[in-house]
Design an enzyme around this catalytic site. Structure first.
Site, PDB file in Angstrom:
ATOM      1  CE  LYS A 176      36.444  42.472  26.131  1.00 26.00           C
ATOM      2  NZ  LYS A 176      35.755  41.663  25.137  1.00 26.00           N
ATOM      3  CB  THR A 200      43.222  42.456  16.698  1.00 25.42           C
ATOM      4  OG1 THR A 200      42.491  43.663  16.083  1.00 25.42           O
ATOM      5  CG2 THR A 200      44.460  42.983  16.964  1.00 25.42           C
ATOM      6  N   GLY A 221      38.470  39.041  16.357  1.00 24.65           N
ATOM      7  CA  GLY A 221      38.049  37.810  17.339  1.00 24.65           C
ATOM      8  C   GLY A 221      38.807  37.844  18.696  1.00 24.65           C
ATOM      9  CB  THR A 222      41.236  40.018  20.541  1.00 27.81           C
ATOM     10  OG1 THR A 222      40.391  41.127  20.235  1.00 27.81           O
ATOM     11  CG2 THR A 222      42.377  40.328  19.538  1.00 27.81           C
ATOM     12  N   GLY A 223      38.331  39.442  21.360  1.00 27.18           N
ATOM     13  CA  GLY A 223      37.265  39.199  22.747  1.00 27.18           C
ATOM     14  C   GLY A 223      36.564  38.079  22.466  1.00 27.18           C
ATOM     15  CB  CYS A 224      35.095  35.630  20.493  1.00 25.77           C
ATOM     16  SG  CYS A 224      34.181  36.693  19.471  1.00 25.77           S
TER      17      CYS A 224
HETATM   18  N1  LIG Z   1      47.511  44.022  20.078  1.00 27.75           N
HETATM   19  C1  LIG Z   1      47.322  43.880  21.072  1.00 27.75           C
HETATM   20  N2  LIG Z   1      48.377  43.008  21.784  1.00 27.75           N
HETATM   21  C2  LIG Z   1      48.244  42.446  23.002  1.00 27.75           C
HETATM   22  N3  LIG Z   1      46.904  42.195  23.597  1.00 27.75           N
HETATM   23  C3  LIG Z   1      45.869  42.504  22.847  1.00 27.75           C
HETATM   24  C4  LIG Z   1      46.136  43.439  21.717  1.00 27.75           C
HETATM   25  N4  LIG Z   1      44.708  43.631  21.160  1.00 27.75           N
HETATM   26  C5  LIG Z   1      43.876  43.044  21.955  1.00 27.75           C
HETATM   27  N5  LIG Z   1      44.468  42.367  23.128  1.00 27.75           N
HETATM   28  C6  LIG Z   1      44.109  41.817  23.931  1.00 27.75           C
HETATM   29  O1  LIG Z   1      42.869  41.087  23.882  1.00 27.75           O
HETATM   30  C7  LIG Z   1      41.954  40.827  24.450  1.00 27.75           C
HETATM   31  C8  LIG Z   1      40.593  41.319  23.930  1.00 27.75           C
HETATM   32  O2  LIG Z   1      40.348  42.831  24.201  1.00 27.75           O
HETATM   33  P1  LIG Z   1      39.642  43.543  23.124  1.00 27.75           P
HETATM   34  O3  LIG Z   1      40.188  43.894  21.767  1.00 27.75           O
HETATM   35  O4  LIG Z   1      39.466  45.035  23.833  1.00 27.75           O
HETATM   36  O5  LIG Z   1      38.256  42.812  22.985  1.00 27.75           O
HETATM   37  P2  LIG Z   1      37.218  42.913  21.932  1.00 27.75           P
HETATM   38  O6  LIG Z   1      37.758  42.075  20.724  1.00 27.75           O
HETATM   39  O7  LIG Z   1      35.978  42.419  22.533  1.00 27.75           O
HETATM   40  O8  LIG Z   1      37.275  44.478  21.328  1.00 27.75           O
HETATM   41  C9  LIG Z   1      42.327  41.684  25.906  1.00 27.75           C
HETATM   42  O9  LIG Z   1      42.857  40.921  26.725  1.00 27.75           O
HETATM   43  C10 LIG Z   1      43.228  42.817  25.139  1.00 27.75           C
HETATM   44  O10 LIG Z   1      44.108  43.253  26.128  1.00 27.75           O
HETATM   45  C1  LIG Z   2      29.722  36.163  15.093  1.00 25.67           C
HETATM   46  C2  LIG Z   2      30.680  36.940  15.773  1.00 25.67           C
HETATM   47  N1  LIG Z   2      30.504  37.166  17.094  1.00 25.67           N
HETATM   48  C3  LIG Z   2      31.374  38.246  17.760  1.00 25.67           C
HETATM   49  C4  LIG Z   2      32.016  39.061  16.965  1.00 25.67           C
HETATM   50  C5  LIG Z   2      32.965  40.049  17.613  1.00 25.67           C
HETATM   51  O1  LIG Z   2      34.125  39.603  18.078  1.00 25.67           O
HETATM   52  P1  LIG Z   2      35.058  40.264  18.962  1.00 25.67           P
HETATM   53  O2  LIG Z   2      36.138  39.195  19.288  1.00 25.67           O
HETATM   54  O3  LIG Z   2      34.294  40.772  20.095  1.00 25.67           O
HETATM   55  O4  LIG Z   2      35.582  41.364  18.409  1.00 25.67           O
HETATM   56  P2  LIG Z   2      36.443  41.600  16.786  1.00 25.67           P
HETATM   57  O5  LIG Z   2      36.429  40.438  15.996  1.00 25.67           O
HETATM   58  O6  LIG Z   2      35.050  42.499  15.918  1.00 25.67           O
HETATM   59  O7  LIG Z   2      37.504  42.275  16.945  1.00 25.67           O
HETATM   60  C6  LIG Z   2      32.130  38.903  15.505  1.00 25.67           C
HETATM   61  N2  LIG Z   2      33.050  39.541  14.787  1.00 25.67           N
HETATM   62  N3  LIG Z   2      30.981  37.762  15.133  1.00 25.67           N
END
Ligand SMILES: Nc1ncnc2c1ncn2[C@@H]1O[C@H](COP(=O)(O)OP(=O)(O)O)[C@@H](O)[C@H]1O
Ligand SMILES: Cc1ncc(COP(=O)(O)OP(=O)(O)O)c(N)n1
Length: 269
Positions: free
Chosen positions: A173, A204, A206-209
């Site tokens: 990602k 942002t 929780g975007t990954g979840c």
């Molecule tokens: N500001 C943003 N605008 C558009 N898409 C985003 C943005 N931030 C994250 N994403 C998307 O959200 C999803 C989760 O990515 P990421 O943020 O790298 O994961 P994580 O939350 O695990 O760190 C991916 O599809 C990423 O491209």
């Molecule tokens: C309970 C719990 N699980 C996973 C995460 C991490 O979430 P994720 O969407 O990978 O990223 P951020 O929210 O940290 O951007 C969490 N915080 N809590």
């Protein structure tokens, strides 16, 4: 109705973890179930405490789900300790679980460590080979490969290395890159970019979840992996574009942005 199970940690502020997963699954039209691996005391500014589930109890949660409402897809998120990972791997094998999405959650954006060092090794040894797709963000892909990732070429190399090592598809990602939010899928010795315009939203959490649960929901509905990633990317872009602004830190997204019915559209009293 198709069904999906999330095996993950609870986020008390509702933006990530189990709560984000259930909201996402519901918004993507599947019936959501959960097996909780940990409780976190967490809000938009950080994580203050973690209480891991007892591994025997986690096994009982999984037995209860799999022996009654069999999930069409399984998403795995935060799992902090090795003994919990052993149980999950053993139950996924026992019940021949399908459409497994593993989000190798390591560190929250707020900086809190969500997995122990030895559990990272257990995750690699026991869970990755059961996954249909792994969804590391860039820092997680760096940990998994031991390489620095600073451009698109290095994202491809890292995803290829992880995919070949664990014999599964890898979605690296790009949310943590400076420019656009482009994600890279490496599967069956080939790669495809999923392009996303960066949305100027500081919230942002929780975007990954959310992305991994949306992928699992679409796999549960029978879409292939590429279509599921594409639909999940559209969903997360919509949730970010809704510009919800809650909390003092990096706030949650509006998971219900696309749910349009009389209950959500009635005027506030
Ligand atoms: N500001 C943003 N605008 C558009 N898409 C985003 C943005 N931030 C994250 N994403 C998307 O959200 C999803 C989760 O990515 P990421 O943020 O790298 O994961 P994580 O939350 O695990 O760190 C991916 O599809 C990423 O491209
Ligand atoms: C309970 C719990 N699980 C996973 C995460 C991490 O979430 P994720 O969407 O990978 O990223 P951020 O929210 O940290 O951007 C969490 N915080 N809590």
């Amino acid at each position: 109705m198709k069904t999906a199970l999330t095996i993950a940690g609870s986020d008390s502020c509702g933006g990530a973890g189990i709560q984000a997963d259930i909201k996402t699954m519901m918004a993507n039209g599947v019936y959501a179930m959960s097996a909780i691996t940990a409780l976190t005391a967490q809000n938009t500014t950080g994580v203050t405490s973690i209480l891991n589930a007892d591994s025997k109890f986690l096994g009982e949660e999984l037995d209860a789900v799999f022996t009654d409402i069999y999930p069409d897809a399984v998403k795995i998120g935060m799992v902090s300790e090795s003994d919990l990972i052993h149980v999950i791997a053993s139950k996924l094998r026992q019940y021949n679980a399908k459409n497994i999405v593993v989000d190798p959650v390591m560190v929250a954006t707020s900086g809190a460590k969500l997995i122990s060092d030895d559990a990272i090794d257990t995750l690699k040894q026991e869970l990755f080979s059961l996954a249909d797709v792994l969804t590391p963000n860039i820092p997680e892909a760096e940990v998994l490969t031991g390489r620095t990732i600073s451009n698109a070429e290095e994202m491809i190399d890292a995803a290829k290395m992880i995919s070949e090592t664990y014999n599964c598809a890898v979605l690296c990602k790009g949310g943590h890159t400076i420019n656009d939010a482009n994600d890279l899928l490496y599967a069956n010795n080939t790669y495809r970019w999923f392009y996303g315009k960066r949305i100027q939203n500081p919230n942002t959490h929780g975007t990954g979840c959310t992305l991994s649960s949306a992928i699992a929901s679409n796999l549960a509905k029978g879409f292939d992996l590429e279509t599921s990633v594409c639909r999940a990317k559209d969903y997360i872009s919509g949730a970010l574009s809704a510009m919800l602004d809650l909390g003092k830190g990096s706030g949650p997204m509006d998971h219900g942005f696309a749910i349009d019915n009389i209950y959500t559209k009635e005027a506030d009293i």
